[in-house]
Design an enzyme around this catalytic site. Structure first.
Site, PDB file in Angstrom:
ATOM      1  N   HIS A  54     -40.777  67.457 -17.880  1.00 29.09           N
ATOM      2  CA  HIS A  54     -39.900  66.504 -18.552  1.00 29.09           C
ATOM      3  C   HIS A  54     -40.675  65.602 -19.504  1.00 29.09           C
ATOM      4  O   HIS A  54     -41.882  65.396 -19.383  1.00 29.09           O
ATOM      5  CB  HIS A  54     -39.142  65.647 -17.539  1.00 29.09           C
ATOM      6  CG  HIS A  54     -40.016  64.774 -16.689  1.00 29.09           C
ATOM      7  ND1 HIS A  54     -40.759  65.252 -15.640  1.00 29.09           N
ATOM      8  CD2 HIS A  54     -40.250  63.435 -16.735  1.00 29.09           C
ATOM      9  CE1 HIS A  54     -41.415  64.267 -15.063  1.00 29.09           C
ATOM     10  NE2 HIS A  54     -41.137  63.141 -15.720  1.00 29.09           N
ATOM     11  N   ASP A  56     -40.256  61.637 -20.794  1.00 28.44           N
ATOM     12  CA  ASP A  56     -39.620  60.454 -20.222  1.00 28.44           C
ATOM     13  C   ASP A  56     -38.488  59.917 -21.106  1.00 28.44           C
ATOM     14  O   ASP A  56     -38.651  59.751 -22.318  1.00 28.44           O
ATOM     15  CB  ASP A  56     -40.650  59.340 -20.003  1.00 28.44           C
ATOM     16  CG  ASP A  56     -41.590  59.643 -18.841  1.00 28.44           C
ATOM     17  OD1 ASP A  56     -41.172  60.368 -17.920  1.00 28.44           O
ATOM     18  OD2 ASP A  56     -42.737  59.145 -18.861  1.00 28.44           O
ATOM     19  N   HIS A 208     -44.409  66.532 -19.142  1.00 25.63           N
ATOM     20  CA  HIS A 208     -45.345  66.525 -18.018  1.00 25.63           C
ATOM     21  C   HIS A 208     -44.644  66.927 -16.725  1.00 25.63           C
ATOM     22  O   HIS A 208     -43.418  66.967 -16.628  1.00 25.63           O
ATOM     23  CB  HIS A 208     -46.023  65.159 -17.864  1.00 25.63           C
ATOM     24  CG  HIS A 208     -45.078  64.008 -17.725  1.00 25.63           C
ATOM     25  ND1 HIS A 208     -44.390  63.464 -18.800  1.00 25.63           N
ATOM     26  CD2 HIS A 208     -44.694  63.282 -16.647  1.00 25.63           C
ATOM     27  CE1 HIS A 208     -43.635  62.466 -18.384  1.00 25.63           C
ATOM     28  NE2 HIS A 208     -43.791  62.341 -17.085  1.00 25.63           N
ATOM     29  N   ARG A 223     -45.873  52.263 -13.671  1.00 26.06           N
ATOM     30  CA  ARG A 223     -45.640  52.883 -14.973  1.00 26.06           C
ATOM     31  C   ARG A 223     -45.069  51.868 -15.951  1.00 26.06           C
ATOM     32  O   ARG A 223     -44.335  50.950 -15.564  1.00 26.06           O
ATOM     33  CB  ARG A 223     -44.664  54.060 -14.824  1.00 26.06           C
ATOM     34  CG  ARG A 223     -44.490  54.875 -16.102  1.00 26.06           C
ATOM     35  CD  ARG A 223     -43.452  55.950 -15.958  1.00 26.06           C
ATOM     36  NE  ARG A 223     -42.099  55.437 -16.108  1.00 26.06           N
ATOM     37  CZ  ARG A 223     -41.029  56.194 -16.365  1.00 26.06           C
ATOM     38  NH1 ARG A 223     -41.164  57.508 -16.481  1.00 26.06           N
ATOM     39  NH2 ARG A 223     -39.833  55.668 -16.480  1.00 26.06           N
TER      40      ARG A 223
END
Length: 255
Positions: A54, A56, A208, A223
């Site tokens: 995916h 983000d 990723h 994150r």
């Protein structure tokens, strides 16, 4: 970057060196004093769905430009993250396929994959507000990177639910082809985390995959994501296949 024992405020300063940061997320919890930081934890008793390639936040009109991830609590083995180059995948397609894909627009849906995998039911959120919330956006299947100008695919297994104006089976076949290409090691790099490792990546240029091969151990990361200044652009706005979406509403694409 290894050995970065950053306090939350220091982590935020690092992110802001790249521009403005986002401070909300519909799934992950946020740090109380620093809403720019999202808390990503793996609980073996209630695992989240990360085992899909995916990019983000592509369910937003303005997908996050950069992602910053810091390892806080790492299992003794496993938990690697892999990245694949969206540009390298596009480069290996034949010219007729590149031409076809450049005319298509795909739908990105946050809850599509979560519904497909019954995550909402397993997480006790089926029938709650989360089940009915809509986080969707439409983006070209192939975009031109805003900095490098490189052509690259912009679809992925986690959020891309279909291609507009194609029969469902045709859409699925095209997307499956691209999803399977990303799995090839030729396009990938792999990171083995250590405590206090920080990774920063160009979110548009890559997708990723977070491995979940460390159960029953927990895993905790923090994150941040950087705000982009424009939405993803097609290779040629004049030839964009109309998705039925008003691409001109923000004045970003002119026909």
């Amino acid at each position: 970057m290894r050995d970065q024992p950053l306090e939350q405020a220091q982590f935020v300063r690092l992110g802001k060196a790249f521009g403005e940061l986002e401070s909300a997320h519909p799934v992950f919890g946020l740090a109380k004093e620093h809403p720019e930081i999202q808390l990503i934890t793996f609980n073996p008793d209630a695992p989240i769905e990360t085992q899909a390639w995916h990019t983000d936040n592509t369910y937003n009109d303005l997908p996050s430009a950069y992602t910053f991830l810091r390892a806080v609590d790492i299992p003794p083995v496993g938990g690697d993250t892999l990245w694949a180059s969206n540009g390298a995948v596009y480069d290996d397609l034949s010219e007729p396929v590149q031409e076809m894909l450049s005319r298509l627009v795909a739908r990105h849906d946050l809850y599509w994959r979560l519904r497909e995998s019954n995550y909402l039911l397993r997480a006790g959120k089926e029938g709650t507000d989360a089940h009915y919330m809509s986080f969707t956006a439409d983006h070209p299947v192939v975009i031109r990177h805003p900095v490098t100008g490189r052509a690259q695919i912009f679809v992925h297994r986690h959020f891309t639910s279909g291609i507009h104006h194609l029969h469902e089976e045709v859409s699925k076949s095209i997307l499956d082809m691209l999803f399977n290409m990303v799995k090839q090691p030729d396009y990938q790099v792999r990171l083995t985390w250590q405590p206090n490792t920080v990774a920063i990546w160009d979110n548009w240029a890559t997708q990723h995959y977070a491995t979940q091969d460390y159960s029953p151990y927990p895993r905790a990361m923090t994150r941040m994501v950087g705000k982009p200044k424009i939405r993803p652009q097609p290779l040629d706005a004049l030839r964009l296949y109309d998705s039925g979406v008003n691409w001109q509403r923000a004045g970003l694409i002119k026909k």
